[in-house]
Structure formats: C-alpha cells, structure tokens
Design a protein around this motif. Structure first.
Motif, mmCIF file in Angstrom:
data_model
loop_
_atom_site.group_PDB
_atom_site.id
_atom_site.type_symbol
_atom_site.label_atom_id
_atom_site.label_comp_id
_atom_site.label_asym_id
_atom_site.label_seq_id
_atom_site.Cartn_x
_atom_site.Cartn_y
_atom_site.Cartn_z
ATOM 1 N N GLY A 126 -14.002 0.498 12.062
ATOM 2 C CA GLY A 126 -15.057 0.014 11.187
ATOM 3 C C GLY A 126 -16.006 1.114 10.760
ATOM 4 O O GLY A 126 -16.422 1.181 9.594
ATOM 5 N N ALA A 127 -16.370 2.000 11.695
ATOM 6 C CA ALA A 127 -17.259 3.108 11.354
ATOM 7 C C ALA A 127 -16.596 4.050 10.360
ATOM 8 O O ALA A 127 -17.246 4.561 9.432
ATOM 9 C CB ALA A 127 -17.663 3.857 12.625
ATOM 10 N N VAL A 128 -15.304 4.303 10.533
ATOM 11 C CA VAL A 128 -14.577 5.155 9.590
ATOM 12 C C VAL A 128 -14.546 4.506 8.209
ATOM 13 O O VAL A 128 -14.760 5.168 7.183
ATOM 14 C CB VAL A 128 -13.155 5.444 10.107
ATOM 15 N N TYR A 129 -14.280 3.214 8.159
ATOM 16 C CA TYR A 129 -14.249 2.525 6.869
ATOM 17 C C TYR A 129 -15.612 2.608 6.174
ATOM 18 O O TYR A 129 -15.700 2.906 4.972
ATOM 19 C CB TYR A 129 -13.845 1.063 7.053
ATOM 20 N N MET A 130 -16.679 2.375 6.915
ATOM 21 C CA MET A 130 -18.022 2.465 6.332
ATOM 22 C C MET A 130 -18.299 3.860 5.787
ATOM 23 O O MET A 130 -18.964 4.013 4.755
ATOM 24 C CB MET A 130 -19.068 2.104 7.393
ATOM 25 N N GLN A 131 -17.785 4.881 6.477
ATOM 26 C CA GLN A 131 -18.022 6.248 6.050
ATOM 27 C C GLN A 131 -17.202 6.598 4.819
ATOM 28 O O GLN A 131 -17.700 7.233 3.878
ATOM 29 C CB GLN A 131 -17.658 7.211 7.190
ATOM 30 N N MET A 132 -15.954 6.176 4.806
ATOM 31 C CA MET A 132 -15.069 6.517 3.698
ATOM 32 C C MET A 132 -15.363 5.702 2.443
ATOM 33 O O MET A 132 -15.129 6.182 1.326
ATOM 34 C CB MET A 132 -13.612 6.315 4.124
ATOM 35 N N PHE A 133 -15.864 4.485 2.633
ATOM 36 C CA PHE A 133 -16.088 3.582 1.503
ATOM 37 C C PHE A 133 -17.511 3.032 1.548
ATOM 38 O O PHE A 133 -17.716 1.843 1.787
ATOM 39 C CB PHE A 133 -15.054 2.457 1.507
ATOM 40 N N ALA A 184 -7.986 2.563 7.118
ATOM 41 C CA ALA A 184 -9.215 2.276 6.367
ATOM 42 C C ALA A 184 -8.926 2.182 4.872
ATOM 43 O O ALA A 184 -9.477 1.319 4.173
ATOM 44 C CB ALA A 184 -10.259 3.358 6.648
ATOM 45 N N ARG A 185 -8.070 3.051 4.377
ATOM 46 C CA ARG A 185 -7.694 2.964 2.958
ATOM 47 C C ARG A 185 -6.973 1.654 2.664
ATOM 48 O O ARG A 185 -7.193 1.016 1.630
ATOM 49 C CB ARG A 185 -6.815 4.156 2.601
ATOM 50 N N ASP A 186 -6.093 1.257 3.595
ATOM 51 C CA ASP A 186 -5.414 -0.036 3.425
ATOM 52 C C ASP A 186 -6.435 -1.174 3.377
ATOM 53 O O ASP A 186 -6.302 -2.106 2.580
ATOM 54 C CB ASP A 186 -4.444 -0.277 4.580
ATOM 55 N N MET A 187 -7.436 -1.108 4.246
ATOM 56 C CA MET A 187 -8.465 -2.148 4.275
ATOM 57 C C MET A 187 -9.161 -2.272 2.928
ATOM 58 O O MET A 187 -9.488 -3.381 2.478
ATOM 59 C CB MET A 187 -9.503 -1.841 5.363
ATOM 60 N N ASP A 188 -9.395 -1.137 2.273
ATOM 61 C CA ASP A 188 -10.112 -1.225 1.004
ATOM 62 C C ASP A 188 -9.242 -1.827 -0.089
ATOM 63 O O ASP A 188 -9.750 -2.539 -0.958
ATOM 64 C CB ASP A 188 -10.633 0.146 0.589
ATOM 65 N N ILE A 189 -7.944 -1.561 -0.043
ATOM 66 C CA ILE A 189 -7.051 -2.226 -0.985
ATOM 67 C C ILE A 189 -7.031 -3.726 -0.710
ATOM 68 O O ILE A 189 -7.059 -4.545 -1.646
ATOM 69 C CB ILE A 189 -5.646 -1.612 -0.903
ATOM 70 N N VAL A 190 -7.012 -4.110 0.558
ATOM 71 C CA VAL A 190 -7.051 -5.534 0.905
ATOM 72 C C VAL A 190 -8.351 -6.154 0.396
ATOM 73 O O VAL A 190 -8.354 -7.261 -0.172
ATOM 74 C CB VAL A 190 -6.909 -5.725 2.425
ATOM 75 N N ARG A 191 -9.467 -5.460 0.593
ATOM 76 C CA ARG A 191 -10.750 -5.968 0.092
ATOM 77 C C ARG A 191 -10.674 -6.275 -1.403
ATOM 78 O O ARG A 191 -11.075 -7.368 -1.852
ATOM 79 C CB ARG A 191 -11.858 -4.945 0.352
ATOM 80 N N ALA A 192 -10.152 -5.323 -2.147
ATOM 81 C CA ALA A 192 -10.071 -5.520 -3.600
ATOM 82 C C ALA A 192 -9.100 -6.641 -3.948
ATOM 83 O O ALA A 192 -9.378 -7.450 -4.845
ATOM 84 C CB ALA A 192 -9.660 -4.213 -4.265
ATOM 85 N N VAL A 229 0.854 -1.190 0.000
ATOM 86 C CA VAL A 229 0.000 0.000 0.000
ATOM 87 C C VAL A 229 0.886 1.236 0.000
ATOM 88 O O VAL A 229 2.058 1.181 0.382
ATOM 89 C CB VAL A 229 -0.926 0.026 1.236
ATOM 90 N N PRO A 230 0.358 2.380 -0.426
ATOM 91 C CA PRO A 230 1.161 3.610 -0.365
ATOM 92 C C PRO A 230 1.393 4.023 1.084
ATOM 93 O O PRO A 230 0.499 3.895 1.924
ATOM 94 C CB PRO A 230 0.297 4.647 -1.085
ATOM 95 N N LEU A 231 2.579 4.522 1.367
ATOM 96 C CA LEU A 231 2.800 5.123 2.672
ATOM 97 C C LEU A 231 1.940 6.374 2.812
ATOM 98 O O LEU A 231 1.276 6.587 3.829
ATOM 99 C CB LEU A 231 4.277 5.472 2.850
#
Length: 523
Positions: A240-247, A213-221, A86-88
């Motif tokens: 989890g709440a932040v991830y739901m909000q951002m994505f 949260a951004r890392d989590m979305d890359i992992v999801r993909a 992931v990007p730093l």
C-alpha cells in the motif's frame, strides 16, 4: 516474510489476452522513478498503457468447478469475479501479458456508498480473492457502504500462479549450530533458487511489488474509480505504501495494519525482530509455567526456557521424530519463532502443546503431533506447500538484491548468535535470494511524503515490529499511528478482536477523517 506471512507472513497468523498496443516512448519513461515522483503523478496513463487502463471488466460467478469451495463461498455471499489483463513487463506494454484475478463484494447500501476498498492479505504472495468475506464482518455498518475488492497479486492464487516445484515448503530456516549445518542449509537454499529459475526464469524478473502496484492502478481504472481506499496487512502495508508513492493522489482512505519499516523490507526483512521475539518467548514461558500441571514444561519461567533450550540442543544432535516427520536443527527454532507470535489464549495453548510434543521427541520417545502441529509441519516440510510459498520468495528476491556470498551471512549469524542464540541464526540466515538467477531490474521504492494513512501496530509484534511501524509513520508525515499497547500479535484490525482498534478503524473508514493525534488501544 514480513513475514503477516514471512511467517508465512499472513498464512501463519491464521493457519489458516494479448492487446495490440503501440509503444511510443522509451521504456524508461514507463517506469516510475525510485523516488516515486513524476511519471504517474497525473491521472493520464503512461504512453502505451491506455488500452489496459480503458479495458472493461466482465463480472461472472467465482466458482470454477464442483470442488472450488472458496469460489462457492464467494458466490453464496453475492460476490462476483473477473480477470484484468496487464503487461508482463511494463517497459514493453506491447509484449507478453498476464491476467490478474479479482473478486468484488458489492456494497449492500448503495445509496450511501462511500467507494471501493481494495484489500491485500500480506505475505508477500498471500491469495486475497476471498478476503472480502473475511473483512466485511469486521467493518460493522461501514462495510455495507463499500465495494470490497480482493485481488490476487500477479503470480499468486488465480493470477497465473508460479510454483517452483520445491521438495518442501517454507524456506525460512535456522542456520543451525555450526558451520556444517550452515553449509547444508545454504545448499538447500541454492537448490530452491535453481528450481525456481528452471521453472519460471522467464517471468521471475516481473514478480515485484512495483509491478503489483502498477497492476493495482490498472484495476482501479478498470473499476471506473478516480481514487480507491485500501486495507493491507503486513507485507500488504508495504504494498500500500508503494502504491501511494508511485501513484500519488489515487487513494482515499488507507489502513496499513502491522506495517514494517519499508527501508528494511527485502531478503533481510527478519532482522531487528530478535528482541521482540525473545520478550514474547519469556511472556509465553511465564504463561506455560503457570499451567505446569497441564503441559509439564516447568513450574517457573526459567525452567520452561530450559526445556526449550534442551529441545533445540537435542535437534542439533540428531533430528527429532514426530509422527512421520523428522524435524532437524533448522526447523525446530523456526517452530518456536512461529509459536510465540500471539498472546491469544488459544494460540498459547496450541504452542504449549507443541512444545510438550517436542520435549517428548527430544527425549527420544515415540510421539504423534497434535493436529495443529501436524498442519504446521505439513506447511513447513511438505512439497505440496511449494505452491503457497514460491510466490513469496519470488517477490522478495525480485524486489531487493541480496548479498551473493554465503560468507557474509555466516559472519552475520556468528555475530548475532552470541546475543540472540535462538533467533539470531534465523533472522540473519540467508534466503534463496542469495542464489537468485538475476538481480532486481528496478531499485526499491523510496517511501516518503504527506499522503494520509492510518498505521496500526502492536507493541509486541514479532513479525513486523512496532519500531518498524514507527519508522513508516515518520516517513509518511501525514499518517497517524494507532498503537495497541501491550499486545503480542500480528494483524490487529478484526483479527485480534479488539473493540478499540476496530472502532477507530471503522470510524476512519466511515468519515475519512484521521484521528487528531496518534491514538492508543490497550491490548
């Protein structure tokens, strides 16, 4: 730390490469707005991130050497491990990268597989790689239908961990009894921040919940999933709440256990827990009084509380000697803070034994710690635990700015001391964030919306309070709040061993249907 860890928010409950990418848009376009809308609402990755989203995962054995017992346990259970790049800095995706460590425990009933359940242990900064082995037994038959994913967040565990080289462990402290004591521990906190800056100043700005949260979305993909389910404890609920909000639209079934008010998360996250802590202390004191013959702390609740106050006063006169440890007025109240957070019999017995040892030390008797107290003191005081707690401070301080003037904290401590003499000097005290090398680069995520989630909270939670979970429930208008009435505990699903809670969570994970209303379980 919301502390399932800032107490060590979850630790204390249980204690237990470079991609060539083309940047084709302004950096600001790659950062989701604080409201959590717009940039990531579609499935298409932001400009410059496509190669990260499209990477393939190579799974392999988890064990990294003959002494790696956690990795060996994962291997024996049939799990596999991997790393994702992931990007730093997400505003510069062509720049430096970092690696995120994953574990996967595959579904054992693939014909009826529901999907992928991502996990977070809390903290912040709690390793999660081994969490699939802990969670699957809680899930009953439903566990066989999920791939369970443990992800060590950036700078934690096996994900390029940071260690600030601190001379002691946990940085949560009481301010002490007077101004001289406050100034001493303020200097202590300043030294901690400076050590972090010297060792890791180049990466500290990127140790944030939003980046995780951004890392989590890359992992999801990279897992090939259009949507993922999620289970997080304590700080993990905030993540989890932040991830739901951002994505938005990228989650399926979401369980947020022991959640706090996201608006209060940050360097002052302990504020508001004084009343639950004091209630829990009184309940424990009644329990200990009923067992006066075993512990000798007093035959009535009031006499047990007098014993606690006597111990605190003695530590403010001069440090208590317990085995090889010296425990001063900054640490003794924190031991009480940690000790009252569970109503399980074994936890109350362990804390009562701790207070018995401290009482003898307060009377200047030679005394050795119990095994449980020895473990706690090593965690709080030993430099070896610097690697465990450094990431927590980095993430909290990177997420939200803290007042920089120690006088602000001193005034807050003085105001709270009159109402909450034992816990106020802890909850209003400063953290290393007051001296952090630079302020956060992004504002905190504003949590709102109608994303479905099941929130779980005990009415007596002393870490992330029931009132905080109620606040999150109001912000997430489609959520349901599962209340564990009359319970004192932090981490309800599975860990609290409540059949009602476990049954309702598993029914949701199996069916995907939230309860019609807000259910209640008896603690």
């Amino acid at each position: 730390m919301t502390t399932k860890k800032t107490k060590k928010t979850k630790k204390t409950r249980k204690r237990p490469r470079r991609l060539a990418l083309q940047l084709g848009a302004p950096a600001a376009a790659l950062i989701v707005a604080a409201s959590g809308t717009a940039a990531h609402s579609a499935q298409k990755p932001a400009t410059g991130l496509a190669a990260y989203y499209g990477q393939r995962i190579t799974w392999k054995d988890c064990r990294q050497g003959p002494d790696d017992e956690p990795g060996g346990e994962l291997d024996r259970a049939g799990a596999q491990c991997a790393q994702v790049t992931v990007p730093l800095d997400y505003s510069r995706p062509t720049g430096r990268t970092t690696r995120i460590a994953l574990s996967r425990l595959p579904a054992t009933d693939p014909d009826h597989r529901i999907g992928t359940l991502m996990l977070n242990n809390g903290g912040p900064g709690e390793p999660t790689l081994g969490m699939p082995l802990q969670i699957r037994p809680y899930m009953g038959r439903t566990g066989a239908r999920y791939d369970l994913i443990g992800m060590d967040p950036r700078f934690v565990g096996r994900s390029s961990p940071i260690d600030c080289g601190w001379p002691s462990g946990m940085w949560i402290r009481s301010a002490g009894q007077d101004r001289a004591a406050f100034d001493r521990q303020a200097a202590f906190q300043k030294d901690l921040a400076e050590r972090c800056s010297r060792r890791h100043g180049d990466v500290l700005p990127y140790a944030t919940t939003r980046n995780t949260a951004r890392d989590m979305d890359i992992v999801r993909a990279a897992l090939g999933e259009h949507r993922v389910s999620y289970l997080g404890y304590s700080y993990g609920s905030y993540l989890g709440a932040v991830y739901m909000q951002m994505f938005p639209g990228r989650t399926d079934r979401v369980v947020l256990d022991s959640a706090g008010d996201p608006r209060r998360y940050g360097p002052t996250l302990l504020r508001g827990s004084e009343a639950p802590l004091e209630r829990a202390l009184r309940v424990w004191a009644s329990w200990a009084a009923a067992r006066h013959r075993s512990y000798g702390l007093g035959a009535t609740r009031s006499s047990v509380l007098v014993t606690v106050r006597r111990i605190v006063r003695a530590a403010s006169d001069r440090p208590l000697h317990v085995g090889s440890h010296q425990i001063d007025e900054h640490v003794v109240p924190y031991l009480v803070y940690l000790g009252v957070g569970s109503d399980h019999e074994d936890a109350r017995a362990a804390f009562s034994a701790t207070v018995r040892v401290l009482d003898k030390a307060a009377r200047r008797m030679a005394v050795a710690p119990t095994p449980a107290l020895e473990e706690t003191l090593r965690f709080v005081l030993d430099a070896a635990s610097s690697r465990d707690v450094s990431p927590a401070a980095a993430i909290i301080c990177g997420d939200r700015a803290a007042p920089r003037n120690p006088e602000v904290y001193w005034r807050d401590v003085q105001r709270s001391r009159s109402r909450h003499p034992l816990f106020g000097p802890i909850t209003d005290n400063l953290f290393p964030c007051a001296f952090w090398p630079e302020p956060p680069r992004e504002p905190p995520t504003r949590i709102t919306g109608d994303a479905p989630a099941l929130i779980i909270s005990a009415t007596g939670d002393t870490a992330t309070t029931y009132r905080g979970s109620q606040a999150l429930h109001r912000l997430l208008t489609a959520s349901r709040l599962l209340t564990v009435r009359g319970a004192i505990g932090h981490g309800m699903y599975g860990e609290y061993a409540n059949a009602c809670v476990d049954g309702k969570v598993n029914a949701y994970l199996e069916s995907g249907k939230l309860p019609a209303g807000n259910p209640t379980c008896k603690g």
